[in-house]
Design a protein around this motif. Sequence first.
Motif, PDB file in Angstrom:
ATOM      1  N   SER A 131      45.396  34.017  38.323  1.00  0.00           N
ATOM      2  CA  SER A 131      45.180  34.825  37.118  1.00  0.00           C
ATOM      3  C   SER A 131      44.192  35.948  37.390  1.00  0.00           C
ATOM      4  O   SER A 131      44.368  37.079  36.914  1.00  0.00           O
ATOM      5  N   ILE A 132      43.148  35.644  38.139  1.00  0.00           N
ATOM      6  CA  ILE A 132      42.169  36.677  38.483  1.00  0.00           C
ATOM      7  C   ILE A 132      42.832  37.781  39.298  1.00  0.00           C
ATOM      8  O   ILE A 132      42.576  38.974  39.096  1.00  0.00           O
ATOM      9  N   ALA A 133      43.715  37.386  40.245  1.00  0.00           N
ATOM     10  CA  ALA A 133      44.411  38.385  41.058  1.00  0.00           C
ATOM     11  C   ALA A 133      45.286  39.285  40.194  1.00  0.00           C
ATOM     12  O   ALA A 133      45.346  40.515  40.394  1.00  0.00           O
ATOM     13  N   VAL A 134      45.961  38.714  39.198  1.00  0.00           N
ATOM     14  CA  VAL A 134      46.809  39.512  38.302  1.00  0.00           C
ATOM     15  C   VAL A 134      45.968  40.477  37.495  1.00  0.00           C
ATOM     16  O   VAL A 134      46.302  41.671  37.353  1.00  0.00           O
ATOM     17  N   LEU A 135      44.845  40.032  36.947  1.00  0.00           N
ATOM     18  CA  LEU A 135      43.975  40.905  36.157  1.00  0.00           C
ATOM     19  C   LEU A 135      43.399  42.027  37.006  1.00  0.00           C
ATOM     20  O   LEU A 135      43.347  43.192  36.581  1.00  0.00           O
ATOM     21  N   CYS A 136      42.985  41.668  38.224  1.00  0.00           N
ATOM     22  CA  CYS A 136      42.432  42.696  39.114  1.00  0.00           C
ATOM     23  C   CYS A 136      43.487  43.738  39.479  1.00  0.00           C
ATOM     24  O   CYS A 136      43.196  44.937  39.610  1.00  0.00           O
ATOM     25  N   PHE A 137      44.723  43.267  39.632  1.00  0.00           N
ATOM     26  CA  PHE A 137      45.791  44.215  39.966  1.00  0.00           C
ATOM     27  C   PHE A 137      46.065  45.165  38.796  1.00  0.00           C
ATOM     28  O   PHE A 137      46.315  46.367  38.984  1.00  0.00           O
ATOM     29  N   LEU A 138      46.007  44.637  37.565  1.00  0.00           N
ATOM     30  CA  LEU A 138      46.195  45.497  36.389  1.00  0.00           C
ATOM     31  C   LEU A 138      45.066  46.507  36.269  1.00  0.00           C
ATOM     32  O   LEU A 138      45.299  47.688  35.937  1.00  0.00           O
ATOM     33  N   VAL A 139      43.830  46.062  36.533  1.00  0.00           N
ATOM     34  CA  VAL A 139      42.702  46.977  36.491  1.00  0.00           C
ATOM     35  C   VAL A 139      42.861  48.050  37.559  1.00  0.00           C
ATOM     36  O   VAL A 139      42.563  49.241  37.351  1.00  0.00           O
ATOM     37  N   PHE A 140      43.369  47.620  38.750  1.00  0.00           N
ATOM     38  CA  PHE A 140      43.594  48.583  39.834  1.00  0.00           C
ATOM     39  C   PHE A 140      44.590  49.669  39.421  1.00  0.00           C
ATOM     40  O   PHE A 140      44.440  50.850  39.749  1.00  0.00           O
ATOM     41  N   LEU A 141      45.624  49.277  38.652  1.00  0.00           N
ATOM     42  CA  LEU A 141      46.635  50.251  38.257  1.00  0.00           C
ATOM     43  C   LEU A 141      46.133  51.271  37.242  1.00  0.00           C
ATOM     44  O   LEU A 141      46.537  52.442  37.265  1.00  0.00           O
ATOM     45  N   PHE A 142      45.226  50.821  36.356  1.00  0.00           N
ATOM     46  CA  PHE A 142      44.855  51.700  35.242  1.00  0.00           C
ATOM     47  C   PHE A 142      43.398  52.148  35.281  1.00  0.00           C
ATOM     48  O   PHE A 142      42.954  52.865  34.379  1.00  0.00           O
ATOM     49  N   PRO A 202      40.252  54.386  36.042  1.00  0.00           N
ATOM     50  CA  PRO A 202      40.141  55.818  36.317  1.00  0.00           C
ATOM     51  C   PRO A 202      39.343  56.135  37.564  1.00  0.00           C
ATOM     52  O   PRO A 202      39.532  57.178  38.186  1.00  0.00           O
ATOM     53  N   ALA A 203      38.433  55.230  37.928  1.00  0.00           N
ATOM     54  CA  ALA A 203      37.533  55.514  39.053  1.00  0.00           C
ATOM     55  C   ALA A 203      38.081  54.898  40.342  1.00  0.00           C
ATOM     56  O   ALA A 203      38.590  53.768  40.352  1.00  0.00           O
ATOM     57  N   LYS A 204      37.978  55.679  41.410  1.00  0.00           N
ATOM     58  CA  LYS A 204      38.446  55.209  42.721  1.00  0.00           C
ATOM     59  C   LYS A 204      37.670  53.995  43.204  1.00  0.00           C
ATOM     60  O   LYS A 204      38.246  53.086  43.820  1.00  0.00           O
TER      61      LYS A 204
END
Length: 340
Positions: free
Chosen positions: A10-21, A23-25
Motif C-alpha cells: 500500500s505504501i508503494a502504491v501511495l508513493c507511486f501516486l505521489v510520484f505521478l502528481f 510538482p517538485a522534482k
Amino acid sequence: MYKKTLSPTSIAVLCFLVFLFAPAKIIQCVMLAIVIGIVLSRLYSAVLKRSLAISRPVTFLRAACGDTFTLSFTVTNNSRLTAFVCYVHDNQGTLALASGQNRFLFPLRPHEMRSVSYTVFGTSRGIYHIGPVTVSASDPLGLFPFTMSFQAECKVLMHPAEVRYPITLDSGIPQGSMNIHNICYEDITMRRSLREYKSGDELKRINWRASAKYGNLFTNEYQNTFDCPVFVFLNLALDDYPLEQRYDKGEKAIKIAAQIVRNAEMLHQKCGFAAYATDFPYLPPASNQAGCILDVLALIQMEKGSLTYNPMETLKHKLPDRTRIFIVGPDTVQEAEKTL
C-alpha cells in the motif's frame, strides 16, 4: 483497539501516486526511490523464500529410554542472496530437550550450508515423530518477512530402558564364543598354551614337535568354550498381573525381557523371542537378531486374557538342544523388585 498500519504494498502504491502528481522534482525522486526499494525488497524476499531448503542426514533413529541422543538437520541457502537473519525451529514432538535449544538464529551467506543439532531424550518406549522444521526470514529491510514449514520428518524408535538384570549361562553347546572353566567343553581346535608333561597326560595331547625341539615332553592345553542359545518368552497377559499398577508392572517385564536380549547380544549368543501379547510375535533363535527383538519390544502392548499353557513345556520341543529359556512375567517382576 488495534491501530491499522499500511502494508509495504500500500505504501508503494501511495508513493507511486505521489510520484505521478507531485510538482517538485525532489519529492518525485524520493517517492520513486521508496517505490523501487519496496519492489526490490519484495523480489529479494521472493527469491530467498524459493532458495531455502532443509534436509536431515538421518531419517530414522533407534535409542533407549532415558538415553540422550542428537537430532540434526542442515539449512541450505541455494541463492546468490544473503539471508541476514534466519530463524529456525525444529519440532521435537514429545521428546524432552536434554541440553541446548531446538531454536536457532543465524545469517546464511549465498550458497551456504549450516548444520545445527541438539540433544533430546525420551521417557517412554514407542515411536516418535520429529518435524516439521519451521524457517523464518525476510529481506534486508524487513518489509516482507516470511515463514515456511519443511516436512523433513525423522522417526525415532525408543527401545525399553536399560535395567540391571544379569543372566547366567553355565552350559550349552561346545566350541562356542564363551569361555568356561569346564574341561567338558574343551575345544581341541583352539590351542591355548603348552606345559610340561605330567604323569597321566594322554598321549594324543603331547605336542611332539615342541617336545623334539626342546628335548622334553610338552602337553597341549586347549580353550574351554561353549555357546548357549537364549530364548525369551514374555507374558503380557493382562489378567495375570495384579490390578494395582498393572501396566507399570507390565512395563517392568518388558524392560527385563529387553535387558536379557541385550545381555545375550553382548555375549555373542543367538537369541529368540515369543510373547503372549499384541500380535503374538515368534522369532526362533538366530544370530544378530537382538535389534529386531528390541524393535518388537519398543511397540509391544499387553493383551487381554490369561496365559493358559506352560510356555516352558511348549517351547522346549521347538527350540534347539540346550537353549536357555527365560520366562518373563508377573513372578519375574516380583522377584526383580525384591532383589534390584
